[in-house]
Design an enzyme around this catalytic site. Sequence first.
Site, PDB file in Angstrom:
ATOM      1  N   HIS A 158     105.396 171.081  68.641  1.00  0.00           N
ATOM      2  CA  HIS A 158     104.241 170.186  68.798  1.00  0.00           C
ATOM      3  C   HIS A 158     103.744 169.631  67.468  1.00  0.00           C
ATOM      4  CE1 HIS A 158     103.357 170.368  73.113  1.00  0.00           C
ATOM      5  NE2 HIS A 158     103.808 171.600  73.056  1.00  0.00           N
TER       6      HIS A 158
ATOM      7  N   GLY B 129     113.452 170.598  83.580  1.00  0.00           N
ATOM      8  CA  GLY B 129     112.194 171.326  83.459  1.00  0.00           C
ATOM      9  C   GLY B 129     112.291 172.593  82.642  1.00  0.00           C
TER      10      GLY B 129
ATOM     11  N   ASP C  55     113.305 165.334  70.050  1.00  0.00           N
ATOM     12  CA  ASP C  55     114.279 165.587  71.110  1.00  0.00           C
ATOM     13  C   ASP C  55     115.418 164.576  71.086  1.00  0.00           C
ATOM     14  OD1 ASP C  55     112.466 167.515  71.758  1.00  0.00           O
ATOM     15  OD2 ASP C  55     111.838 166.624  73.656  1.00  0.00           O
TER      16      ASP C  55
ATOM     17  N   GLY D 182     112.588 172.755  79.167  1.00  0.00           N
ATOM     18  CA  GLY D 182     112.176 172.648  77.775  1.00  0.00           C
ATOM     19  C   GLY D 182     113.347 172.485  76.831  1.00  0.00           C
TER      20      GLY D 182
ATOM     21  N   GLU E 266     111.330 157.090  76.803  1.00  0.00           N
ATOM     22  CA  GLU E 266     110.540 158.246  77.258  1.00  0.00           C
ATOM     23  C   GLU E 266     109.045 157.928  77.235  1.00  0.00           C
ATOM     24  OE1 GLU E 266     110.497 162.664  78.042  1.00  0.00           O
ATOM     25  OE2 GLU E 266     112.219 161.393  77.704  1.00  0.00           O
TER      26      GLU E 266
END
Length: 372
Positions: free
Chosen positions: A20, A107, A157, A109, A145
């Site tokens: 993050h 889903g 990513d 990660g 995205e």
Amino acid sequence: MKEYEYKVSAAGRINIIGEHIDYCGGKVMPAAISLKNTVYIRLNGTNKINLSWTTLPDKVSLDIDKLESYKDIKYGNYQAGAALMWQRAGHKIIGCDMLHDCTVPFGSGLSSSAAIEVSTIVALATIAGEPLDKVDIALKAQQAEREYAGVNCGIMDQYASACGKKDYVMLLDCNTLECEYLPLRLGNYSLVITNCNKPHNLIESKYNERRAETDEALKILKQKLGISRLAELNGAQYKAFHSSLPQVLRKRVEHIVSECERVRIATLALKAGNMDMLGGLLNRSHASLRDNYEVTGREPDALVEAAQAQSCCLGSRLIGGGFGGCTISLVKTGSIDEFKEFVYNSYLQATGYKAEFYNTDIADGITIEKLI
């Protein structure tokens, strides 16, 4: 798949540390993995992109002149978004058939969406005979995205999916896109990826809310410090000015500042082969994601606690956007089987969910094979 002309793959990814902070302009440490999305592609002589899947009975046909109209379809929206952003960048989209085969769990990660977006763009460029600029492809995939799928993500990513190298992790500066490739030498230890099997959806989760919170914190601190991104903030500046932030934003920024520092130290630990130090950083990263950034949840916390309870595990933490998905653990290679057994049983007892372990290697991001 002899009837298809090319086989194109793009990788999922793990992130050793630096969670993050990519959208805050920080440095992160991702690696591409052998779980990937593979596209088999051939020209079809029409104005359509026809999509099919090895794991789904569905078939979807995208009109090349109306790519903006598929945001709400159940399957194929990531492909449509990637194609649209590639088209808007001035690239020619040619009618084709695409068969998708994805081994990145959805889903989880592990960035199945990035793998789909990157492989779609690479397949379209390859069938059109265009040269590949991996960084540009990553940027267009990120745009898909954010603008099409609605997830306000950073670049990590898509960059890892496009630019990963076998047996290397990337020290990626998400502000400048400067990237240093570091050999992944873990000595007597291995990375174990575990899925808590509680599905998550980043759009429906609080991922975008966290992104908005960091934007608000930056707005406040910018007036006082003149910084352009939160990753510029050091510990001393945070201590001096954290009182100007509301309590919730204070916690978010504390995570960002401390996680940036953990990436710096992890780089030194990896280069020195200090696995004890690296494991401790993983543990502290998870604690910050849990307490300051509040993106973990009951299931990932239970999985990490089970891992950290074993002496053969030097560290464990949540990876990915959060609210479910996978953990990464640094485990003594000779003890992996007993580690898995303990984690599986402890996690099942704590949550009722069955954990799943992935055997995956650090791999190249993009691969292209001509079939005919």
